[in-house]
Design an enzyme around this catalytic site. Structure first.
Site, PDB file in Angstrom:
ATOM      1  N   ASP A 155       0.973  -1.166   0.029  1.00 47.86           N
ATOM      2  CA  ASP A 155       0.059   0.096   0.039  1.00 47.86           C
ATOM      3  C   ASP A 155       0.840   1.134  -0.110  1.00 47.86           C
ATOM      4  O   ASP A 155       2.204   1.028   0.373  1.00 47.86           O
ATOM      5  CB  ASP A 155      -0.880  -0.112   1.223  1.00 47.86           C
ATOM      6  N   GLU A 210       0.045  -1.091   5.907  1.00 40.39           N
ATOM      7  CA  GLU A 210       1.089  -0.646   6.889  1.00 40.39           C
ATOM      8  C   GLU A 210       1.035   0.780   6.709  1.00 40.39           C
ATOM      9  O   GLU A 210       1.189   1.430   7.846  1.00 40.39           O
ATOM     10  CB  GLU A 210       2.560  -1.055   6.076  1.00 40.39           C
TER      11      GLU A 210
HETATM   12  C1  LIG Z   1       2.384   4.292  11.049  1.00 37.41           C
HETATM   13  C2  LIG Z   1       2.857   5.098  10.022  1.00 37.41           C
HETATM   14  C3  LIG Z   1       1.668   5.675   9.148  1.00 37.41           C
HETATM   15  C4  LIG Z   1       3.708   4.082   9.191  1.00 37.41           C
HETATM   16  C5  LIG Z   1       4.738   4.881   8.333  1.00 37.41           C
HETATM   17  N1  LIG Z   1       5.509   3.702   7.602  1.00 37.41           N
HETATM   18  C6  LIG Z   1       6.498   4.203   6.773  1.00 37.41           C
HETATM   19  O1  LIG Z   1       6.654   5.421   6.101  1.00 37.41           O
HETATM   20  C7  LIG Z   1       7.543   2.997   6.341  1.00 37.41           C
HETATM   21  N2  LIG Z   1       8.359   3.401   4.929  1.00 37.41           N
HETATM   22  C8  LIG Z   1       5.425   5.865   8.910  1.00 37.41           C
HETATM   23  O2  LIG Z   1       5.023   7.249   8.452  1.00 37.41           O
HETATM   24  O3  LIG Z   1       6.408   5.646   9.489  1.00 37.41           O
END
Ligand SMILES: CC(C)C[C@H](NC(=O)CN)C(=O)O
Length: 469
Positions: A97, A162
């Site tokens: 995603d 994720e």
């Molecule tokens: C919980 C967050 C939305 C997860 C997101 N993860 C990533 O960007 C991984 N590349 C984040 O904003 O850290």
């Protein structure tokens, strides 16, 4: 000559596949797009099947979204390539995603059309995380094309949620701990970026608590000329609340928030001194002229080992070009706080909620305030002495000719802590993306070179992992 030509052709095919993946708008931020996420999950599952993988699309049920709607969640891919019980088993986690992207956010290219400019492949998901997921699959494909046995058994966990906190995956991990995870020796994640042009090997991420602050007033939006001046405006309340969270120096103003932050030891401080991280290059990469701190060590510590608070947006606010003179009647502010050891999201939620209610009460407004925390992800820190770190270092040395910097990551992989806590297996992050890859921004990209060399790194990692026995 012919061989070089063939190699180029193979690389172009890999890029073509990434182009097809980027074209699927698998933005998980809105349940309206879950169909696209589902399409992306299916395309990924098909690719794994084409490599001989046995794929299960594991049902993770439904979830109430922040707007109250209950939706069926896209399934999680649990897959396994043919197994040899004499080999160690590596479980690869990734996500397909992406964050939202619109051309008008400032993209120079169409966000869902992978576009190559000067050796860089621009597009939403190119680096986070479709490129790295495909690089794993291509590494497997390379062994198969060369008719060589894979040195390790491989399992995959690939999800499509994720970017909104990995709903359902912690429950699935617990549920499958004695089955899917039982024979797993190592869990590896390839996400996020290096911090310089030198490869990094990541042993920790910050967690994330994401908040919705909803201020509601009357039944409808109003004309500011006709009504402004005699009513409590939801937007003014919200701005005051958001303004109370963090000061100009990045210090979080919520009382008690730093109480549980692990104290800094002299030994840890020294770690930061030896890391290759050039502040000028960093500023250039992110496009700013000045940072809050001017010492490398301070910047790294505020990136990895201290919490931070960022304000992301206001739903319901007028955000189009032009001048509309409306008073919105309902606005939702969105902010998140990156967590570090030993902070606990349950404690953070209580501290933030109580503090915002206190600030709001002092305004004596007639509006109502509601606070939600739809994402609660814990920070993760691994043991760098785990054997798979040795294998990764050797593979990096083989492919890039240097020892990696041992780094932590300021952003979050919501499931990383759960994997380690529930399965008790070694968890490692092996990033292949460059410091200037602009994840989540309108300049997201992966370089052609990192995509291809990253694939080689994964192939070398399989080999080195098998040598550990
Ligand atoms: C919980 C967050 C939305 C997860 C997101 N993860 C990533 O960007 C991984 N590349 C984040 O904003 O850290």
């Amino acid at each position: 000559m012919r061989r070089a030509g063939n190699r180029k052709g193979v690389c172009n095919m890999k890029i073509l596949t990434l182009k097809e993946w980027v074209a699927i708008e698998s933005d998980s931020s809105s349940s309206a797009l879950f169909g696209k996420v589902m399409q992306m999950v299916n395309v990924t599952a098909e690719k794994i099947r084409s490599l001989g993988g046995d794929v299960e699309l594991a049902d993770i049920g439904s979830q109430q979204m922040p707007d109250g709607e209950i939706v069926q969640l896209p399934p999680v891919i649990l897959a396994e390539l043919p197994k040899d019980s004499n080999k160690p088993t590596l479980c690869i986690y990734g996500h397909v995603d992406v964050q939202p992207a619109k051309k008008e956010d400032g993209w120079l290219t169409e966000p869902y059309v992978l576009t190559e400019i000067n050796g860089n492949l621009y597009g939403r998901g190119a680096t986070d995380n479709k490129g790295p997921v495909l690089a794993w699959l291509h590494a497997v494909e390379a062994y198969q094309a060369l008719k060589q046995d894979l040195p390790v058994n491989i399992k995959f966990i690939i999800e499509g949620l994720e970017e909104i906190g990995s709903y359902g995956l912690d429950a699935l991990t617990k549920q499958r701990n004695d089955t899917f995870f039982a024979d797993v020796d190592y869990i590896v994640i390839s996400d996020n970026i290096w911090i310089s042009n030198k490869p990094g090997l990541t042993y920790g991420t910050r967690g994330d608590c994401y908040f919705y602050v909803k201020v509601s007033g009357g039944k409808q939006a109003l004309h500011s000329g006709a009504h402004g001046g005699s009513l409590f405006e939801p937007m003014a309340d919200l701005i005051a609340l958001l303004d109370s969270l963090v000061d100009a120096k990045g210090q979080i103003l919520v009382p008690g928030i730093y109480d549980d932050v692990a104290p800094l030891t002299e030994e840890e401080r020294k770690l930061y001194e030896n890391i290759q991280f050039d502040l000028e290059e960093y500023k250039n990469n992110i496009g700013v002229t000045r940072l809050i701190y001017d010492k490398k060590e301070d910047v790294l510590m505020h990136y990895w080992r201290y919490p931070s608070l960022s304000i992301h947006g206001i739903q319901g606010a007028y955000a189009d070009p032009g001048s509309k003179t409306v008073i919105p009647n309902k606005v939702i502010g969105k902010f998140s706080m990156r967590q570090v050891p030993n902070m606990d999201p349950v404690v953070v939620e209580k501290q933030v909620t109580e503090y915002l209610h206190e600030i709001f009460a002092k305004r004596n407004s007639s509006n109502t305030l509601k606070i939600l925390m739809p994402i609660a992800a814990k920070p993760w820190v691994a043991n760098v002495n785990d054997p798979q770190y040795v294998a990764a270092r050797r593979a990096i040395k083989t492919v890039f000719g240097v020892e990696p910097d041992m780094i932590r990551e300021g952003s979050t992989i919501p499931i990383a802590w759960n994997f380690q806590d529930v399965t008790k297996k070694s968890v490692m992050m092996l990033p292949i993306c460059g410091a200037d890859d602009g994840e989540h921004s309108e300049k997201e990209k992966i370089s052609r070179s990192n995509y291809i060399e990253g694939t080689k790194l994964f192939a070398a990692f399989f080999y080195e992992l098998a040598q550990l026995r």
